[in-house]
Design a protein around this motif. Structure first.
Motif, short mmCIF file in Angstrom:
data_model
loop_
_atom_site.label_atom_id
_atom_site.label_comp_id
_atom_site.label_asym_id
_atom_site.label_seq_id
_atom_site.Cartn_x
_atom_site.Cartn_y
_atom_site.Cartn_z
N VAL A 202 -2.08 7.72 3.77
CA VAL A 202 -3.04 6.71 4.21
C VAL A 202 -4.45 7.08 3.75
CG1 VAL A 202 -4.17 5.85 6.28
CG2 VAL A 202 -1.68 5.87 6.14
N ASP B 9 0.85 -1.19 0.00
CA ASP B 9 0.00 0.00 0.00
C ASP B 9 0.88 1.24 0.00
OD1 ASP B 9 -2.33 -1.48 0.07
OD2 ASP B 9 -2.34 -1.58 2.27
N HIS C 97 -7.78 4.56 3.47
CA HIS C 97 -7.75 4.08 4.85
C HIS C 97 -8.06 5.23 5.80
CE1 HIS C 97 -5.66 0.08 4.35
NE2 HIS C 97 -5.56 0.61 3.14
N LYS C 98 -8.43 4.85 7.00
CA LYS C 98 -8.65 5.88 8.02
C LYS C 98 -7.30 6.21 8.64
CE LYS C 98 -11.84 6.70 11.88
NZ LYS C 98 -10.92 6.91 12.99
N SER D 235 -2.42 2.39 10.63
CA SER D 235 -3.70 2.43 9.91
C SER D 235 -4.09 1.05 9.39
CB SER D 235 -3.58 3.39 8.72
OG SER D 235 -2.85 2.77 7.67
N ALA E 182 -2.56 -0.37 6.85
CA ALA E 182 -2.06 -0.52 5.47
C ALA E 182 -0.73 -1.27 5.48
CB ALA E 182 -1.88 0.85 4.83
#
Lengths: 447, 1003
Positions: B482, B170, B487-488, B190, B192
């Motif tokens: 991120v 990622d 992603h959060k 996160s 990832a």
């Protein structure tokens, strides 16, 4: 004016063909002449910390009107302007450049010069170019370091042998000195080559002993200096934004530095030819793709000739600085990025490591890309256009550097006289007639 | 002198002893040393010679930016030139030699160039060596070439191996300093997946040398703590000795892992090239210190201040006893303090700024270091080693105020973010006047296929130099990355870091400010290529005003460090000379790789036999065992002939042809392309692809077809078989299989995407054997299983059945003129089927034959060969193949093109047969003369040879060629050229030399 002054005039203003310039005029020009480059000049300037050197070319602002405008200050554009002045006495010329001169493919190529082409029109113009390279340093009084060290194209399949034997036969009739040489001779000329590769052993090569390389930037700079010296205006940072016409006749151009009128307009802008043609209202059969090259770190001399290996897709020479200069195929998709992908670099390097096993322990210093303009038959266009007095020179694809002087010579003749035997076969209308000049038999790889 | 200190050196294991060899001298270092630190520990300050003037060169830096310390390393098949000492880890037995000198490093004849330095200004070679013309090739250039180049050329084939590794993450974080580690932690939190790579063997970058506290921890503890946390997470990969080499479009990153450079005795690859697709890339690549431009700044012993500090702190090495520090910023004071703490002498800190430093300045003074504000170096004294400096006012023109003896100079001209990777794919920069640096413009980052930024600089690489700012930036940038992935972002808080109050850096591009010609000619910008301030000024004077012109005219930044040290100083000098500001000058283009990477790594494991995919037919084993003399055909290797005993190629080919024509031959035809085209619209589709009609081909029948490009040129040919109502099988040439498959797909996908047609390339699913000769039918009947009689299987028909127990598809087609069957069996039964044919054919003296016999036999019959009779400029009409061009069809590819004026011209060259009058073989590719020359002075021609062979069947040379009005000139004699200038006379004849009435195959 002194005898010395006349000698100066002789080399830069024109040669003996250049008749009809009144004496007074040439005397007049002498005052503006640049000083010659020589070892003596270096010694003189060295003594005073090089503070006395003149500009290599003048920085100019556009005038209202010129006899001819050349768009594009790359090698081809500058050479066109140079021969307009030198061969045809047309010196009221502006060369417009949107960036910096010599900043396109002139300054990005792998500097190979050869003329071992198969088809007659190609062989004619590339051989003309090659012969002009022979004397370019003297003609321009600028050392372009033309180095006729020899170019060989390896034959690594039976089919390639037949192709190069055909080229050698054609070259013999075209007046281009080439020969098909044995693998042993290849090894003698290139000791670092592996002729016994397990996959594609070297079966021979097409050898052009008077092919070679030159310093690419110097070609642009030398022409620019000579053009400037003839009184031509080189206008950098000046982008053409429109082509002004009266019906089907060209009137001039709009630029970021204002409108400029001209009698004749020559467009020599490689990858952006389609854009300029669009401004003038016609279309060109041109695609633009990225072509990449790379150099190794510099090492002591180990290869004195240029080797092209078309079956495995790669070619290599060693620069005077010591770097191995490497090129390969063009990217398979159209773009303007001047970057290119890693995948072509991989393919090329892999091919060359196989051909020259010692380079495995060299390192790649830098890779770069340029945008090449490709026509349907991969041969150039040097042509009139649907717009009267507008001429176009483009489509040099992957092989333009070697053609620069010949291309300029032909384009200048076409612009000045309306026809040129070197250019006649390269019209933009040949595609409509199906009259292609296809070199794919002779060169399967970018060059 | 430079030496190892009694204590200190966080990276070296003092208990160990590592022996190495430099220029034949046995020297010793410790585990953890770099070659550079070990050389310095042995007082080897002089390590090489510069490119142009062969000036003595010493180590300048401590990392990848080093321009001088390049070595010839190793021997024989493991020899490598230009190895950077600062990034070469020391190992036992390491052997290096310095470069670019003769006869020795200490006494180098080439240094005579330096005496002429005032004449060898930038671009001098463009201005001389012009006359006389032959001198360039024969005298000047050989001399220049000989003196150019750095390391020696390797002579042997590389003994090491390399590999590629494909990976997907990622996020890829490049750089393992505190910014990279902090960014990695934020991304990892996160969820990832993230790869963090560090080019050296150690994590932490500069911060662990520079000290300070993060969240109450020392920087070193922070680094160790971060590593521990990261290593514990499944979604994190950590790699040291791996450099981010390049960033390319679409999230493509190259990671260059030096697997065993530091331990050459281990097995496995030397380098591993990671080819990574990343969703987001974070470049935490830090910053590079700039040298200062003063006279004599190239003398060995003048080093970057940060490097001097690194050698003391990391390796316990002092580069000198007395080190003068010269700077335009506060950071260099850390070097003075570190040296003082190590017990070394710092005679003076010369700070070019009138107001000097902040709190670090106070610390230095408290330690007893003399600090001079507004002062500069007028000149460094010394030759192969610094012996002292002359001090002057920065504001003046170099009037010497004082001379101070010293043996090292630590210089700092400020810091430049390492923006290379950020810039590779088009990231743009802004000039920051306050920070005196080019820094990334976050609004103009490299963009992906959706126009969104995919490369994000973080920390010092983004222009942040203070500890707290670096960490804050790393977290902010990582959160953005991120979020960009969908992603959060985690709620990572910025740890508190200790700060020193620092005064701003001030731009100092020339020292002293008013240095005259004489000083500027001794002030270096590019140490390796010998580019001086005066050279850049000369370039500007002569009109080489674009930064690209200046670079190319002076060679500034073209050295192996690609301007890491010289570029910013150079373009500031240029801006000054042009009387403009730095952003107007701009930068040159940053190109991959970040630092040079081995060609071996780029090529990877693909070498020798497998350098390209090697395709083999099922019968390859038999060919290998039976004298096959191969020729490469695409990725295949096909037997050109099978040589027996001491036979020549020609003798083998002759034997194969004669025996085939007389009795029975076998050809492995498995490489022929076999494209299955299927679907309700296939008939319509093939009618477009081929010039002939294919839709009306009856099931069970075959038809020879031609394919043309849109431009009308013949591109492939082959036999098409109708398998069932909506299935056709198209044979292509061996070389054409993949190309024609792609050609079909291109049309189906781009133009006729709504047609119901599917193409499958079945080339390798079948083994195919041509059974050829008068006894062909007999041998098949002997195998038995299906009826292959004249009436049951007519010419140009096919049938499925079994032969000798093998499931077979039998096509009755012929490319030799003989009675002939081509038989396809499943690939895995190919060898067994081949063996069965050989066994059954033994009584007929069966003769396997190769490609050359195939070619000769087809030429004897006047059949064309794609690639011989065609070359991309030939249309079927040129080959008298109008019979294969449908007049009924409304359209096919090439139809319209073939109606163009030049295509229908009566002057096109047409195919004929050619017979030399003396029976000799015409040379390949020979041209037929016509009288006179053209407008360009070239000899006119009227034809050319396309195929030429010795025909064993006829006992003479035969040829085909394209000749102007050829078919109308039967019997006429024309002349062909040979490369030696002589001529061969040949008669124009019919192209079919053998069995014109077809009696041999019609049995």
């Amino acid at each position: 004016m002194s005898q010395v002054g006349c000698v100066v005039t002789h080399w830069i203003v024109g040669n003996e063909q250049d008749k009809g310039i009144p004496n007074a005029q040439s005397k007049n020009r002498i005052r503006n002449h640049m000083r010659r480059y020589s070892a003596f000049a270096i010694a003189r300037e060295g003594a005073r910390y090089h503070t006395g050197w003149e500009r290599a070319w003048k920085s100019s602002e556009p005038k209202k009107r010129y006899d001819a405008i050349i768009v594009g200050a790359g090698g081809h554009g500058l050479a066109t302007a140079y021969y307009l002045g030198k061969n045809h006495g047309i010196k009221n010329v502006a060369i417009l450049e949107k960036g910096w001169l010599g900043g396109g493919n002139t300054g990005r190529n792998t500097t190979i010069i050869r003329s071992n082409y198969l088809q007659d029109p190609s062989a004619a113009i590339y051989e003309k170019a090659r012969s002009l390279y022979e004397t370019m340093s003297q003609d321009l009084n600028y050392n372009v370091m033309f180095s006729p060290r020899g170019v060989m194209m390896l034959a690594q399949t039976e089919h390639e042998i037949r192709g190069y034997e055909r080229t050698a036969h054609a070259n013999a009739l075209q007046g281009v000195a080439t020969e098909f040489i044995s693998p042993q001779r290849v090894k003698e000329l290139v000791p670092i080559i592996n002729i016994h590769g397990p996959r594609y052993p070297v079966l021979g090569a097409l050898w052009q002993p008077r092919g070679g390389t030159a310093r690419h930037d110097a070609v642009a700079w030398g022409y620019a200096r000579a053009c400037s010296d003839m009184g031509m205006d080189i206008i950098q940072q000046c982008e053409v934004t429109g082509v002004r016409r009266d019906g089907d006749k060209v009137l001039g151009v709009d630029t970021t530095k204002g409108a400029i009128d001209c009698d004749k307009l020559g467009v020599v802008v490689a990858g952006h030819s389609g854009v300029l043609a669009d401004m003038a209202g016609f279309r060109l059969p041109i695609e633009s793709v990225a072509l990449q090259a790379l150099v190794s770190e510099p090492i002591k001399p180990c290869m004195d000739v240029v080797v092209m290996a078309n079956t495995v897709h790669g070619y290599m020479s060693q620069s005077d600085k010591g770097e191995m200069v490497i090129g390969g195929g063009a990217d398979g998709y159209n773009n303007y990025t001047q970057r290119g992908s890693f995948h072509h670099i991989e393919e090329t390097v892999r091919a060359l490591v196989e051909t020259f096993p010692m380079i495995s322990r060299l390192k790649m210093l830098r890779q770069w890309g340029g945008i090449v303009d490709m026509t349907g038959d991969r041969s150039p266009i040097i042509s009139k256009t649907p717009v009267e007095n507008m001429f176009i020179n483009c489509g040099w694809g992957t092989g333009g550097f070697k053609a620069i002087p010949g291309s300029g010579w032909a384009m200048a003749e076409l612009m000045a006289k309306g026809a040129s035997p070197l250019a006649d076969e390269f019209t933009m209308w040949r595609f409509g007639e199906g009259k292609f000049i296809d070199e794919s038999v002779a060169a399967g790889v970018a060059h | 002198m430079s030496m190892r200190l009694k204590t200190g050196g966080r990276l070296v294991n003092r208990a160990s002893q590592v022996e190495f060899n430099f220029n034949g001298k046995r020297l010793f270092g410790h585990e953890g040393d770099t070659l550079a630190s070990a050389l310095l520990a042995n007082d080897q300050m002089l390590v090489g010679r510069s490119f142009k003037y062969h000036r003595p060169r010493g180590i300048v830096a401590s990392g990848a930016e080093e321009p001088n310390a390049l070595m010839n390393m190793g021997e024989g098949a493991k020899f490598e030139p230009n190895q950077r000492a600062t990034t070469t880890e020391l190992f036992d037995g390491l052997s290096v030699g310095s470069q670019n000198h003769w006869p020795s490093l200490e006494y180098d004849i080439g240094a005579v160039n330096g005496l002429f330095a005032r004449f060898l200004s930038a671009g001098f070679y463009y201005k001389m060596f012009i006359h006389p013309r032959p001198f360039w090739k024969h005298i000047y250039e050989p001399f220049i070439r000989q003196s150019a180049g750095l390391g020696k050329a390797p002579t042997e084939k590389d003994a090491d191996t390399y590999e590629h590794l494909y990976a997907f993450y990622d996020v890829v974080v490049i750089g393992g300093g505190i910014a990279g580690l902090q960014a990695g932690r934020t991304v990892a939190a996160s969820g990832a997946s993230v790869l963090v790579m560090e080019q050296t063997a150690h994590w932490g970058g500069r911060a662990v040398v520079d000290g300070g506290e993060i969240g109450g921890q020392s920087t070193e503890d922070f680094v160790n703590d971060s590593l521990e946390k990261l290593a514990a997470m499944d979604n994190v990969t950590l790699k040291t000795r791996m450099m981010g080499a390049g960033v390319y479009d679409h999230g493509y990153v190259l990671g260059y892992e030096r697997v065993s450079d530091h331990a050459p005795k281990t097995t496995g690859p030397r380098h591993r090239l990671w080819r990574i697709r990343a969703g987001q890339i974070i470049t935490a690549t830090g910053a590079i210190e700039r040298p200062l431009s003063f006279a004599g700044n190239d003398i060995p012993g003048v080093m970057l201040a940060s490097a001097v500090r690194d050698y003391v702190v990391n390796w316990g090495v002092a580069v000198g006893d007395r080190t003068v520090v010269v700077t335009n910023n506060d950071d260099a004071y850390r070097t003075a303090i570190a040296l003082k703490q190590a017990g070394l002498d710092v005679p003076v800190i010369l700070d070019a700024r009138a107001n000097g430093a902040g709190s670090l300045g106070d610390t230095a003074r408290e330690m007893g270091i003399r600090v001079e504000n507004g002062k500069a170096i007028a000149k460094v004294k010394g030759g192969k080693r610094v012996t002292g400096v002359a001090i002057c006012a920065q504001a003046g023109s170099g009037g010497v105020l004082e001379e101070i003896a010293c043996d090292a100079v630590a210089m700092s001209g400020g810091w430049s973010p390492a923006v290379h990777l950020y810039s590779h794919c088009g990231g743009k920069l802004n000039w920051d006047d306050q920070a005196v640096m080019f820094r990334p413009d976050l609004n103009r980052r490299p963009t992906d296929q959706n126009g969104e930024g995919f490369v994000t600089p973080a920390g010092s690489a983004n222009g942040e130099l203070a500890l707290s700012a670096v960490l804050a930036d790393a977290i902010a940038r990582a959160k953005e990355a991120v979020k960009a992935l969908g992603h959060k972002a985690p709620s990572t808080r910025v740890p508190e870091a200790s700060e020193k109050g620092e005064n701003a850096v001030e731009p100092v591009w020339l020292m002293p400010q008013g240095a005259g010609d004489k000083l500027r000619m001794k002030t270096w910008l590019d140490f390796q290529n010998d580019v001086k301030v005066s050279d850049v000024q000369l370039a500007a004077l002569e009109g080489y005003e674009s930064v690209e012109h200046t670079k190319r005219y002076t060679t500034l930044g073209m050295a192996t460090d690609q301007g890491k040290l010289s570029n910013i100083n150079g373009l500031a000098t240029l801006a000054d000379a042009l009387n403009t500001d730095i952003p107007n000058v701009g930068t040159t283009t940053f190109r991959p790789p970040y630092t040079p990477i081995s060609m071996g790594a780029i090529a990877g494991a693909a070498r020798d036999e497998v350098f390209q995919p090697l395709r083999q037919t099922p019968m390859q084993g038999w060919h290998d065992e039976n004298g096959a003399d191969y020729e490469p055909v695409g990725h295949w290797r096909r037997a050109y002939c099978y040589r027996r005993g001491s036979e020549t190629r020609a003798q083998a080919v002759e034997r194969e042809i004669l025996q085939t024509r007389k009795s029975l031959g076998l050809l492995d035809a498995s490489t022929l392309g076999k494209l299955v085209v299927k679907g309700p619209d296939t008939g319509k589709f093939l009618d477009m692809m081929y010039t002939n009609m294919m839709s009306n081909l009856a099931v069970g029948k075959c038809r020879y077809g031609l394919m043309c490009s849109e431009n009308g040129f013949l591109i492939d040919d082959g036999v098409v078989a109708r398998i069932d109502e909506d299935t056709w099988l198209c044979h292509t040439t061996t070389g054409g299989a993949d190309r024609i498959h792609a050609h079909m797909e291109e049309w189906l996908q781009t133009e006729w995407w709504d047609w119901k047609v599917y193409v499958a390339n079945m080339t390798e699913q079948f083994a195919q054997v041509a059974v050829v000769g008068p006894n062909a039918r007999k041998v098949l009947e002997k195998l038995g299983g299906m009826d292959v009689s004249k009436d049951a299987l007519k010419f140009m028909q096919w049938a499925d059945g079994t032969l000798g127990g093998f499931k077979a598809r039998v096509y009755r087609i012929s490319f030799s003129g003989e009675l002939s069957y081509e038989i396809a069996v499943p690939a895995n039964e190919g060898r067994a089927f081949w063996d069965a044919l050989l066994e059954a054919g033994a009584e007929f003296d069966v003769m396997p034959y190769g490609t050359e016999a195939l070619h000769v036999m087809r030429a004897e019959k006047g059949f064309i060969m794609i690639g011989d009779e065609t070359d991309g400029t030939v249309i079927p009409q040129d080959l008298n193949m109008q019979w294969a061009i449908s007049k009924k069809k409304e359209d096919f590819l090439g139809k319209r093109a073939q109606q163009r004026s030049h295509m229908v011209s009566p002057d096109r060259w047409k195919l004929v047969g050619l017979e030399t009058l003396d029976g000799s073989v015409l040379p390949d590719g020979s041209y037929a003369f016509a009288p006179g020359t053209n407008a360009n002075g070239q000899r006119k021609t009227q034809g050319r040879v396309t195929s030429t062979y010795y025909s064993p069947t006829l006992g003479r040379g035969i040829a085909m060629g394209l000749v102007h009005h050829g078919p109308d000139r039967m019997g006429e004699v024309i002349e062909f050229n040979k490369v030696d200038g002589s001529l061969v006379k040949a008669k124009i004849v019919d192209q079919v030399f053998y069995d014109a009435e077809g009696a041999k195959q019609n049995v």
